[in-house]
Design a protein around this motif. Structure first.
Motif, PDB file in Angstrom:
ATOM      1  N   SER A 162       7.385   9.778 -12.205  1.00  0.00           N
ATOM      2  CA  SER A 162       6.770  11.091 -12.020  1.00  0.00           C
ATOM      3  C   SER A 162       7.512  11.890 -10.949  1.00  0.00           C
ATOM      4  CB  SER A 162       5.303  10.929 -11.606  1.00  0.00           C
ATOM      5  OG  SER A 162       4.759  12.167 -11.196  1.00  0.00           O
ATOM      6  N   VAL A 163       7.642  13.204 -11.182  1.00  0.00           N
ATOM      7  CA  VAL A 163       8.311  14.078 -10.207  1.00  0.00           C
ATOM      8  C   VAL A 163       7.302  14.715  -9.258  1.00  0.00           C
ATOM      9  CG1 VAL A 163      10.281  14.537 -11.692  1.00  0.00           C
ATOM     10  CG2 VAL A 163       8.263  16.023 -11.833  1.00  0.00           C
ATOM     11  N   ASN A 164       6.055  14.255  -9.323  1.00  0.00           N
ATOM     12  CA  ASN A 164       5.015  14.735  -8.403  1.00  0.00           C
ATOM     13  C   ASN A 164       5.180  13.980  -7.081  1.00  0.00           C
ATOM     14  OD1 ASN A 164       2.723  15.682  -7.118  1.00  0.00           O
ATOM     15  ND2 ASN A 164       1.312  14.419  -8.322  1.00  0.00           N
ATOM     16  N   LEU A 165       6.050  14.507  -6.238  1.00  0.00           N
ATOM     17  CA  LEU A 165       6.397  13.824  -4.993  1.00  0.00           C
ATOM     18  C   LEU A 165       5.693  14.460  -3.803  1.00  0.00           C
ATOM     19  CD1 LEU A 165      10.266  13.494  -5.517  1.00  0.00           C
ATOM     20  CD2 LEU A 165       8.475  11.883  -6.203  1.00  0.00           C
ATOM     21  N   ASN A 166       5.259  13.623  -2.885  1.00  0.00           N
ATOM     22  CA  ASN A 166       4.597  14.115  -1.680  1.00  0.00           C
ATOM     23  C   ASN A 166       4.564  13.015  -0.622  1.00  0.00           C
ATOM     24  OD1 ASN A 166       3.257  16.143  -0.202  1.00  0.00           O
ATOM     25  ND2 ASN A 166       1.979  16.658  -1.967  1.00  0.00           N
ATOM     26  N   ILE A 167       4.376  13.406   0.632  1.00  0.00           N
ATOM     27  CA  ILE A 167       4.019  12.436   1.666  1.00  0.00           C
ATOM     28  C   ILE A 167       2.611  11.955   1.340  1.00  0.00           C
ATOM     29  CG2 ILE A 167       3.513  12.128   4.127  1.00  0.00           C
ATOM     30  CD1 ILE A 167       6.493  12.448   3.516  1.00  0.00           C
ATOM     31  N   LYS A 186       8.736   9.290   3.493  1.00  0.00           N
ATOM     32  CA  LYS A 186       9.434  10.189   2.582  1.00  0.00           C
ATOM     33  C   LYS A 186       8.502  10.546   1.433  1.00  0.00           C
ATOM     34  CE  LYS A 186      13.724   7.658   3.562  1.00  0.00           C
ATOM     35  NZ  LYS A 186      14.797   6.819   2.975  1.00  0.00           N
ATOM     36  N   GLU A 187       8.807  11.635   0.753  1.00  0.00           N
ATOM     37  CA  GLU A 187       7.998  12.023  -0.404  1.00  0.00           C
ATOM     38  C   GLU A 187       8.116  10.961  -1.493  1.00  0.00           C
ATOM     39  OE1 GLU A 187       9.363  15.924  -1.481  1.00  0.00           O
ATOM     40  OE2 GLU A 187       7.998  16.896  -0.062  1.00  0.00           O
ATOM     41  N   ILE A 188       6.992  10.685  -2.131  1.00  0.00           N
ATOM     42  CA  ILE A 188       6.937   9.597  -3.112  1.00  0.00           C
ATOM     43  C   ILE A 188       5.902   9.948  -4.174  1.00  0.00           C
ATOM     44  CG2 ILE A 188       5.151   8.305  -1.832  1.00  0.00           C
ATOM     45  CD1 ILE A 188       6.639   5.723  -2.574  1.00  0.00           C
ATOM     46  N   ASN A 189       6.067   9.430  -5.384  1.00  0.00           N
ATOM     47  CA  ASN A 189       5.055   9.703  -6.409  1.00  0.00           C
ATOM     48  C   ASN A 189       3.923   8.688  -6.321  1.00  0.00           C
ATOM     49  OD1 ASN A 189       5.771   7.348  -7.981  1.00  0.00           O
ATOM     50  ND2 ASN A 189       7.373   8.508  -9.018  1.00  0.00           N
ATOM     51  N   PHE A 190       2.837   8.967  -7.037  1.00  0.00           N
ATOM     52  CA  PHE A 190       1.662   8.104  -6.974  1.00  0.00           C
ATOM     53  C   PHE A 190       1.973   6.685  -7.453  1.00  0.00           C
ATOM     54  CE2 PHE A 190      -1.551  11.706  -6.843  1.00  0.00           C
ATOM     55  CZ  PHE A 190      -2.185  11.251  -5.719  1.00  0.00           C
ATOM     56  N   TYR A 191       2.752   6.578  -8.533  1.00  0.00           N
ATOM     57  CA  TYR A 191       3.008   5.250  -9.103  1.00  0.00           C
ATOM     58  C   TYR A 191       3.725   4.347  -8.097  1.00  0.00           C
ATOM     59  CZ  TYR A 191       4.283   1.570 -12.368  1.00  0.00           C
ATOM     60  OH  TYR A 191       4.409   0.339 -12.986  1.00  0.00           O
ATOM     61  N   ASP A 192       4.796   4.864  -7.507  1.00  0.00           N
ATOM     62  CA  ASP A 192       5.559   4.052  -6.564  1.00  0.00           C
ATOM     63  C   ASP A 192       4.760   3.738  -5.302  1.00  0.00           C
ATOM     64  OD1 ASP A 192       7.694   4.012  -8.284  1.00  0.00           O
ATOM     65  OD2 ASP A 192       8.753   5.666  -7.316  1.00  0.00           O
ATOM     66  N   PHE A 193       3.939   4.695  -4.877  1.00  0.00           N
ATOM     67  CA  PHE A 193       3.104   4.451  -3.702  1.00  0.00           C
ATOM     68  C   PHE A 193       2.086   3.359  -4.000  1.00  0.00           C
ATOM     69  CE2 PHE A 193      -0.254   5.987  -0.584  1.00  0.00           C
ATOM     70  CZ  PHE A 193       0.434   5.559   0.531  1.00  0.00           C
ATOM     71  N   ALA A 194       1.443   3.452  -5.163  1.00  0.00           N
ATOM     72  CA  ALA A 194       0.473   2.427  -5.556  1.00  0.00           C
ATOM     73  C   ALA A 194       1.140   1.074  -5.729  1.00  0.00           C
ATOM     74  CB  ALA A 194      -0.221   2.842  -6.853  1.00  0.00           C
ATOM     75  N   ASN A 195       2.365   1.084  -6.259  1.00  0.00           N
ATOM     76  CA  ASN A 195       3.073  -0.164  -6.495  1.00  0.00           C
ATOM     77  C   ASN A 195       3.390  -0.893  -5.191  1.00  0.00           C
ATOM     78  OD1 ASN A 195       4.320  -1.966  -8.459  1.00  0.00           O
ATOM     79  ND2 ASN A 195       6.259  -1.364  -7.541  1.00  0.00           N
ATOM     80  N   TYR A 196       3.574  -0.133  -4.106  1.00  0.00           N
ATOM     81  CA  TYR A 196       3.807  -0.773  -2.813  1.00  0.00           C
ATOM     82  C   TYR A 196       2.597  -1.623  -2.414  1.00  0.00           C
ATOM     83  CZ  TYR A 196       4.970  -1.606   2.035  1.00  0.00           C
ATOM     84  OH  TYR A 196       5.249  -2.228   3.221  1.00  0.00           O
ATOM     85  N   LEU A 208      -5.703   8.241   0.469  1.00  0.00           N
ATOM     86  CA  LEU A 208      -6.442   8.983   1.485  1.00  0.00           C
ATOM     87  C   LEU A 208      -6.116  10.475   1.473  1.00  0.00           C
ATOM     88  CD1 LEU A 208      -6.290   6.352   4.366  1.00  0.00           C
ATOM     89  CD2 LEU A 208      -8.280   6.941   2.940  1.00  0.00           C
ATOM     90  N   ASP A 209      -4.817  10.835   1.500  1.00  0.00           N
ATOM     91  CA  ASP A 209      -4.460  12.252   1.425  1.00  0.00           C
ATOM     92  C   ASP A 209      -2.953  12.398   1.229  1.00  0.00           C
ATOM     93  OD1 ASP A 209      -4.857  15.011   1.368  1.00  0.00           O
ATOM     94  OD2 ASP A 209      -6.210  14.982   3.073  1.00  0.00           O
ATOM     95  N   GLY A 210      -2.490  13.653   1.244  1.00  0.00           N
ATOM     96  CA  GLY A 210      -1.100  13.932   0.912  1.00  0.00           C
ATOM     97  C   GLY A 210      -0.283  14.523   2.030  1.00  0.00           C
ATOM     98  N   PHE A 211       0.267  15.718   1.811  1.00  0.00           N
ATOM     99  CA  PHE A 211       1.283  16.267   2.716  1.00  0.00           C
ATOM    100  C   PHE A 211       0.795  16.456   4.139  1.00  0.00           C
ATOM    101  CE2 PHE A 211      -1.051  19.950   1.327  1.00  0.00           C
ATOM    102  CZ  PHE A 211      -0.989  20.848   2.374  1.00  0.00           C
ATOM    103  N   VAL A 212      -0.524  16.535   4.358  1.00  0.00           N
ATOM    104  CA  VAL A 212      -1.055  16.727   5.719  1.00  0.00           C
ATOM    105  C   VAL A 212      -1.091  15.421   6.512  1.00  0.00           C
ATOM    106  CG1 VAL A 212      -2.499  18.666   4.983  1.00  0.00           C
ATOM    107  CG2 VAL A 212      -3.468  16.353   5.015  1.00  0.00           C
ATOM    108  N   SER A 213      -0.845  14.314   5.859  1.00  0.00           N
ATOM    109  CA  SER A 213      -1.067  12.992   6.445  1.00  0.00           C
ATOM    110  C   SER A 213      -0.277  12.760   7.729  1.00  0.00           C
ATOM    111  CB  SER A 213      -0.723  11.904   5.436  1.00  0.00           C
ATOM    112  OG  SER A 213      -1.519  12.032   4.272  1.00  0.00           O
ATOM    113  N   ARG A 214      -0.937  12.106   8.672  1.00  0.00           N
ATOM    114  CA  ARG A 214      -0.341  11.776   9.957  1.00  0.00           C
ATOM    115  C   ARG A 214      -0.809  10.380  10.377  1.00  0.00           C
ATOM    116  NH1 ARG A 214       1.772  15.846   8.701  1.00  0.00           N
ATOM    117  NH2 ARG A 214       2.266  17.706   9.949  1.00  0.00           N
ATOM    118  N   ALA A 215      -0.036   9.770  11.273  1.00  0.00           N
ATOM    119  CA  ALA A 215      -0.433   8.475  11.818  1.00  0.00           C
ATOM    120  C   ALA A 215       0.096   8.327  13.231  1.00  0.00           C
ATOM    121  CB  ALA A 215       0.075   7.335  10.943  1.00  0.00           C
ATOM    122  N   TYR A 216      -0.625   7.537  14.006  1.00  0.00           N
ATOM    123  CA  TYR A 216      -0.253   7.230  15.385  1.00  0.00           C
ATOM    124  C   TYR A 216      -0.222   5.714  15.512  1.00  0.00           C
ATOM    125  CZ  TYR A 216      -0.740   6.862  20.511  1.00  0.00           C
ATOM    126  OH  TYR A 216      -0.569   6.573  21.845  1.00  0.00           O
ATOM    127  N   ALA A 217       0.980   5.163  15.730  1.00  0.00           N
ATOM    128  CA  ALA A 217       1.117   3.710  15.845  1.00  0.00           C
ATOM    129  C   ALA A 217       2.262   3.409  16.806  1.00  0.00           C
ATOM    130  CB  ALA A 217       1.374   3.085  14.480  1.00  0.00           C
TER     131      ALA A 217
END
Length: 241
Positions: A162-167, A186-196, A208-217
């Protein structure tokens, strides 16, 4: 000689695939695991003045004022224009927003969507929205969608290539009961993200969410403290004075 050259080329190709996979795994995702038996993970929405935390920075400062240090934070689901949680939200055993079973368009409503929750005895689970039951033993819960992995299978609507790419960011449950929080760098499609999540061993995982996503670690050398969110996941420790 040709056989030896062919064998060398084959080994080189295989090593290249292995190395590429390893680099992809390490460089493309922020990964943070949580052991609920040893770490204090909670959901946060508003402070003691009934004000939205909004950003990770605001939450971090408030925690420090209350003798807690922030070890990890990540946005914990989608939210409405007023920054209120979209769908079910339970905090400290209180349901502050009801379960949303509406049929509508958008990622949140791409069925099956689901609920992540933590029980009062510190076990976590992810289930499809229609399977969720509030048995009064739910300490924290957030609803989001779509599910990424359902009973060991990738969401049926996701397409390879899928070309639906996003953070993207999400959470899954590992076989040992630990939680797997993942943010794509990096931007990634749903399938590859789920496959991880699937290849990591998660039988169930929730987007959880898309391009707005942030993390502190900071333990993973990843520090993002901005954002304007609804609900936030946070792992904290008591500051010893």
């Amino acid at each position: 000689m040709k056989i030896k050259i062919g064998l060398i080329l084959l080994i080189t190709a295989l090593l290249g695939i292995f190395i590429s996979a390893k680099i992809y795994s390490e460089d493309s995702f922020l990964v943070y695991k949580v052991d609920l038996k040893k770490q204090d993970l909670k959901l946060y929405w508003k402070n003691d003045k009934n004000q939205n935390f909004g950003s990770i920075q605001n939450l971090k400062l408030w925690l420090e004022q209350n003798n807690r240090t922030l070890d990890f934070a990540m946005n914990a689901g989608m939210y409405k224009k007023d920054n209120s949680p979209q769908g079910l939200y339970i905090e400290n055993n209180k349901m502050l927003m009801p379960l949303d079973t509406t049929q509508a368009s958008g990622n949140f409503y791409l069925k099956p969507n689901g609920v992540f929750y933590i029980t009062t005895n510190k076990t976590a689970a992810i289930c499809k929205t229609e399977d969720f039951r509030n048995n009064q033993q739910i300490a924290y819960a957030t609803q989001s969608g779509p599910m990424l992995v359902v009973d060991g299978k990738i969401h049926p609507e996701f397409k390879k290539g899928s070309v639906n790419l996003n953070i993207r960011n999400g959470v899954g449950i590992l076989p040992d009961g630990k939680l797997l929080f993942v943010l794509s760098k990096k931007e990634i499609n749903f399938y590859d993200f789920a496959n991880y999540f699937k290849t990591s061993g998660c039988k169930n995982a929730l987007y959880l969410d898309g391009f707005v996503s942030r993390a502190y670690a900071p333990s993973e050398n990843w520090i993002q403290t901005d954002g304007n969110f609804g609900v936030l996941f946070a792992v904290t420790e008591k500051i010893n004075k």
